[in-house]
Every structure is written in C-alpha cells, then in structure tokens.
Design a protein around this motif. Sequence first.
Motif, PDB file in Angstrom:
ATOM      1  N   LYS A   9       0.869  -1.168   0.000  1.00 23.36           N
ATOM      2  CA  LYS A   9       0.000   0.000   0.000  1.00 23.36           C
ATOM      3  C   LYS A   9       0.906   1.219   0.000  1.00 23.36           C
ATOM      4  O   LYS A   9       1.961   1.225   0.636  1.00 23.36           O
ATOM      5  CB  LYS A   9      -0.897   0.020   1.237  1.00 23.36           C
ATOM      6  CG  LYS A   9      -1.941  -1.081   1.192  1.00 23.36           C
ATOM      7  CD  LYS A   9      -2.964  -0.901   2.276  1.00 23.36           C
ATOM      8  CE  LYS A   9      -4.009  -2.013   2.155  1.00 23.36           C
ATOM      9  NZ  LYS A   9      -5.165  -1.744   2.998  1.00 23.36           N
ATOM     10  N   TYR A  61      -4.707  -2.740  -2.251  1.00 27.21           N
ATOM     11  CA  TYR A  61      -3.269  -2.801  -2.497  1.00 27.21           C
ATOM     12  C   TYR A  61      -2.942  -2.111  -3.814  1.00 27.21           C
ATOM     13  O   TYR A  61      -3.683  -2.216  -4.783  1.00 27.21           O
ATOM     14  CB  TYR A  61      -2.756  -4.245  -2.511  1.00 27.21           C
ATOM     15  CG  TYR A  61      -2.666  -4.819  -1.128  1.00 27.21           C
ATOM     16  CD1 TYR A  61      -1.597  -4.512  -0.304  1.00 27.21           C
ATOM     17  CD2 TYR A  61      -3.672  -5.631  -0.629  1.00 27.21           C
ATOM     18  CE1 TYR A  61      -1.517  -5.011   0.987  1.00 27.21           C
ATOM     19  CE2 TYR A  61      -3.609  -6.140   0.656  1.00 27.21           C
ATOM     20  CZ  TYR A  61      -2.533  -5.829   1.450  1.00 27.21           C
ATOM     21  OH  TYR A  61      -2.459  -6.313   2.729  1.00 27.21           O
ATOM     22  N   SER A 101       1.335  -2.871   4.639  1.00 25.12           N
ATOM     23  CA  SER A 101       1.775  -3.763   3.576  1.00 25.12           C
ATOM     24  C   SER A 101       2.008  -5.136   4.198  1.00 25.12           C
ATOM     25  O   SER A 101       2.193  -5.250   5.405  1.00 25.12           O
ATOM     26  CB  SER A 101       3.063  -3.228   2.946  1.00 25.12           C
ATOM     27  OG  SER A 101       2.822  -1.992   2.299  1.00 25.12           O
TER      28      SER A 101
END
Length: 122
Positions: A9, A61, A101
């Motif tokens: 991300k 994402y 992430s």
Amino acid sequence: MLITLGFYKRKPGLSHEEFCRIWSEVYGPLYNHPEVTRYLRRYVQHRLVPQTDFPTQFVGYDGFSESWFDSAEDRKALHATDYAKTHLKPMMAEFLDLENSNFAAYDSQVYQVGGAPPLFAR
C-alpha cells in the motif's frame, strides 16, 4: 527456490500514479546492483488498480512484487548487506505504507495452465 511476495500500500498522501512512478523508476532500478543480483534470481513488480468492489483481504493494495531466491539463506544474506540497509530499506520507507503492507514467503512454485494439477515426488 524461495519466492517472497510483498503486497504493498502506498504511503498516505501519495497518489497511485506517483507510487507507481517511484516504485518503477526510482526503487526498481536499485535492484540492478551487484550486492542484490548476487542473491536475487528474479524480481517482478505488479502494479494494481486498488479494488473496492471485490471483498477480499487484498482490497486496496497498489501493487505486489515477487522476489526469487535460491534459498532462505540468500534472502537473509541480501537483507544483511550494507547496500540493502542503506539503499533498499530507507527507500521503501519513502513511498510504502509499511504498517499496512504484507509479506509472505513460499518455497516452491507450481505452474499450471488448464488440465489436472501436476504431481510432484518428494
């Protein structure tokens, strides 16, 4: 073979377009360095358009990567290099939302295009 997948991300306030530009034009080329290529066999970036209409854990994402190593030891060795510590890791913090992430590692790869899955002898 060890394949590490990273699901990324972007940092808050960074547009998806700017994330992709930094990732491919600034960060990606850092992998073409002898201290990296000594251990890394393959590196692939996949840029994604964040999805909001599909209910999965991967919603939102901006991209994911594949990092291929001969072994877990090679992965550890790469991350222990001065180059990784002074160039790769700091750069990741510049454009990635590291808290949101995710990373996963796999030790084999299965190729299948149609038909029954392949059989593997262990």
